[in-house]
Design a protein around this motif. Structure first.
Motif, mmCIF file in Angstrom:
data_model
loop_
_atom_site.group_PDB
_atom_site.id
_atom_site.type_symbol
_atom_site.label_atom_id
_atom_site.label_comp_id
_atom_site.label_asym_id
_atom_site.label_seq_id
_atom_site.Cartn_x
_atom_site.Cartn_y
_atom_site.Cartn_z
ATOM 1 N N LEU A 64 -17.536 -28.300 26.234
ATOM 2 C CA LEU A 64 -17.765 -28.099 27.661
ATOM 3 C C LEU A 64 -18.910 -27.110 27.858
ATOM 4 C CD1 LEU A 64 -16.748 -28.564 30.614
ATOM 5 C CD2 LEU A 64 -15.221 -26.608 30.268
ATOM 6 N N ILE A 65 -19.968 -27.558 28.550
ATOM 7 C CA ILE A 65 -21.142 -26.725 28.801
ATOM 8 C C ILE A 65 -21.317 -26.567 30.309
ATOM 9 C CG2 ILE A 65 -23.629 -26.428 28.453
ATOM 10 C CD1 ILE A 65 -22.158 -26.479 25.820
ATOM 11 N N LEU A 66 -21.222 -25.335 30.797
ATOM 12 C CA LEU A 66 -21.474 -25.053 32.208
ATOM 13 C C LEU A 66 -22.836 -24.391 32.350
ATOM 14 C CD1 LEU A 66 -18.268 -25.271 32.114
ATOM 15 C CD2 LEU A 66 -18.310 -23.826 34.153
ATOM 16 N N THR A 67 -23.584 -24.776 33.378
ATOM 17 C CA THR A 67 -24.867 -24.139 33.656
ATOM 18 C C THR A 67 -24.968 -23.813 35.139
ATOM 19 O OG1 THR A 67 -25.981 -26.254 34.038
ATOM 20 C CG2 THR A 67 -26.073 -25.366 31.797
ATOM 21 N N ALA A 68 -25.582 -22.673 35.440
ATOM 22 C CA ALA A 68 -25.843 -22.287 36.825
ATOM 23 C C ALA A 68 -27.213 -22.819 37.219
ATOM 24 C CB ALA A 68 -25.809 -20.770 36.956
ATOM 25 N N GLN A 69 -27.283 -23.444 38.374
ATOM 26 C CA GLN A 69 -28.509 -24.079 38.833
ATOM 27 C C GLN A 69 -28.920 -23.470 40.175
ATOM 28 O OE1 GLN A 69 -28.630 -28.327 37.870
ATOM 29 N NE2 GLN A 69 -29.259 -28.737 39.971
ATOM 30 N N ALA A 70 -30.141 -22.951 40.270
ATOM 31 C CA ALA A 70 -30.629 -22.381 41.532
ATOM 32 C C ALA A 70 -30.695 -23.477 42.591
ATOM 33 C CB ALA A 70 -32.000 -21.748 41.331
ATOM 34 N N SER A 71 -30.418 -23.108 43.839
ATOM 35 C CA SER A 71 -30.437 -24.093 44.928
ATOM 36 C C SER A 71 -30.712 -23.378 46.248
ATOM 37 C CB SER A 71 -29.090 -24.821 45.002
ATOM 38 O OG SER A 71 -28.118 -24.000 45.629
ATOM 39 N N ASN A 72 -30.645 -24.143 47.345
ATOM 40 C CA ASN A 72 -30.814 -23.559 48.679
ATOM 41 C C ASN A 72 -29.511 -23.025 49.252
ATOM 42 O OD1 ASN A 72 -33.523 -24.020 48.677
ATOM 43 N ND2 ASN A 72 -33.465 -25.789 50.033
ATOM 44 N N GLY A 73 -28.448 -22.987 48.469
ATOM 45 C CA GLY A 73 -27.217 -22.367 48.924
ATOM 46 C C GLY A 73 -26.130 -23.329 49.360
ATOM 47 N N SER A 74 -25.233 -22.831 50.210
ATOM 48 C CA SER A 74 -23.979 -23.505 50.562
ATOM 49 C C SER A 74 -24.126 -24.969 50.961
ATOM 50 C CB SER A 74 -23.301 -22.757 51.711
ATOM 51 O OG SER A 74 -22.923 -21.459 51.325
ATOM 52 N N VAL A 75 -24.916 -25.230 51.978
ATOM 53 C CA VAL A 75 -25.038 -26.595 52.498
ATOM 54 C C VAL A 75 -25.657 -27.513 51.452
ATOM 55 C CG1 VAL A 75 -26.099 -28.033 54.277
ATOM 56 C CG2 VAL A 75 -25.180 -25.785 54.891
ATOM 57 N N ALA A 76 -26.694 -27.033 50.789
ATOM 58 C CA ALA A 76 -27.359 -27.826 49.756
ATOM 59 C C ALA A 76 -26.400 -28.138 48.609
ATOM 60 C CB ALA A 76 -28.583 -27.082 49.233
#
Length: 327
Positions: A64-76
Motif C-alpha cells: 500500500l503506497i499513499l501519496t499526498a498530492q497538491a491541489s486547489n483544496g476542498s472543492v477540487a
C-alpha cells in the motif's frame, strides 16, 4: 472506483524516492501495490504537509503506497474523488456536507452521494490576515481594500463570502483577487495587497514567514453579533481563537473554525479503507503525528467522527466499531 494496479515500469515513474530494486525483490507476484492518492491543498497551506505526514505514517510498501498530492483544496478534492481522479482527499466539513446533499456551494449540481468519511482530523481556523499599515480592525473594515479570497474551487473562498456577507460586504465592496495564500503573502509583503483570507490549522508557513519578514500583520478578529447569527445559521462553524504569539507581532484573535476531514468514495474497497483507517490510528502513526506538523497532535481517534456530515465509509466504520469509537 477501481484501485489502480501498477507494473514495475509504472512505479519507476510514480513512486520517486522509493527503492524500486527493494520493492521488486519483495514482490511476490506480477501485480504492483495499491496506490492511494490524497488530494491536499497548496504547498504553503496546512493540508499539504499534514497529507504528507499521514501518507508517510500509513503507507505500507510494497502493498500500500499513499501519496499526498497538491491541489486547489476542498472543492477540487471532492471533484477529483467524484470523477475518479483521486482515491481520497482533505476537505472542510462544510464543503463535504454541501457536496453530499447538493446544497450550498453545490446547489444545482449532482449530489456527491458516494462521498464517505475516513476521519475528522483537526479544526481549521479562519484567518483574515491584514497588513498593519492597512489598519483593518474588523471584517467590515475590508471595504474598499485589496483582498485575496483564495483560488476558485477552494473552501476558503466559500467561507470568506459567507463571513463577509454577515458583515454586510460582497466582492463588489472590495477589490478582490483570487490567488493562493503563499502568493497572497508575497503580494501583501510587497504592498500590492492589503489583506487575504486563509482557512487552515495554525500556524501555517505562509503566514508565519510573512509575519517574520514583512512589515507586520494583524489577524483580524471575527467577533460581534454577526458571529452569533453565523453559528446559528451554519452549524459546521465553531467558535475559535488564534492565540497571541502564534504569528510574530500578532495579538490573539477570536475567529471561527471548521473541521478538516479526510474523505473518500464508497467505490473504494472496504478492505483498503479498513487497512488505511487502522494504520492511521496505530502506535506508529501516533508517533509520527505527534512529532510532525503542529496540527498532528490534534488528530485524535476520540474526535475521528466529530462533525460528520456525510456517512462513514464501511471500511472505516468497521475499524471504529472494533476500536469502540462507534457503537
Amino acid at each position: 472506483m477501481k484501485m489502480t494496479e501498477f507494473t514495475r515500469r509504472d512505479l519507476a515513474g510514480l513512486a520517486a524516492g522509493l527503492s524500486i530494486a527493494a520493492m521488486g525483490a519483495s514482490r511476490a507476484s506480477a501485480q504492483g501495490p495499491t496506490f492511494f492518492r490524497i488530494g491536499t491543498g497548496g504547498t504553503a497551506g496546512t493540508y499539504y504537509p499534514v497529507g504528507g505526514m499521514i501518507a508517510n505514517a500509513v503507507s505500507n510498501p510494497p502493498n500500500l503506497i499513499l501519496t499526498a498530492q497538491a491541489s486547489n483544496g476542498s472543492v477540487a478534492n471532492i471533484n477529483g474523488i467524484v470523477s475518479g481522479q483521486l482515491e481520497s482527499g482533505f476537505t472542510q466539513a462544510d464543503v463535504a456536507a454541501w457536496a453530499y446533499t447538493g446544497t450550498g456551494l453545490f446547489e444545482g449540481k449532482p449530489k456527491a452521494e458516494d462521498l464517505r468519511l475516513i476521519a475528522n482530523l483537526y479544526p481549521e481556523s479562519i484567518h483574515f490576515v491584514a497588513a498593519k499599515s492597512a489598519n483593518v480592525k474588523s471584517v467590515a473594515d475590508l471595504k474598499g481594500k485589496r483582498v485575496s479570497l483564495d483560488e476558485p474551487g477552494s473552501g476558503t473562498l466559500v467561507d470568506a463570502r459567507i463571513i463577509m456577507k454577515a458583515f454586510g460586504l460582497t466582492e463588489n465592496d472590495i477589490k478582490p483577487e483570487y490567488v493562493k495564500p503563499n502568493q497572497a503573502a508575497d503580494k501583501l509583503r510587497d504592498g500590492s495587497l492589503d489583506a487575504f483570507v486563509f482557512v487552515g490549522g495554525y500556524p501555517t508557513s505562509a503566514i508565519s514567514e510573512l509575519a517574520a519578514t514583512g512589515g507586520g500583520i494583524d489577524i483580524v478578529p471575527i467577533t460581534g453579533p454577526q458571529v452569533d447569527a453565523l453559528l446559528k445559521q451554519y452549524p459546521f462553524f465553531a467558535a475559535d481563537e488564534i492565540p497571541a504569539g502564534t504569528y510574530k507581532g500578532a495579538d490573539a484573535a477570536k475567529t471561527l473554525a471548521v473541521g478538516a476531514q479526510w474523505v473518500t468514495s464508497a467505490k473504494v474497497s472496504a478492505d483498503t479503507v479498513y487497512a488505511i483507517t487502522k494504520a492511521l490510528w496505530s502506535d506508529k502513526a501516533r508517533a509520527t503525528l505527534d512529532a510532525g506538523h503542529a496540527k498532528g497532535k490534534m488528530i485524535r481517534k476520540e474526535t475521528a467522527l466529530a462533525g460528520a456530515g456525510i456517512p462513514v465509509h464501511p471500511g472505516a466504520e468497521r475499524f471504529y466499531k472494533e476500536a469502540g469509537v462507534l457503537k
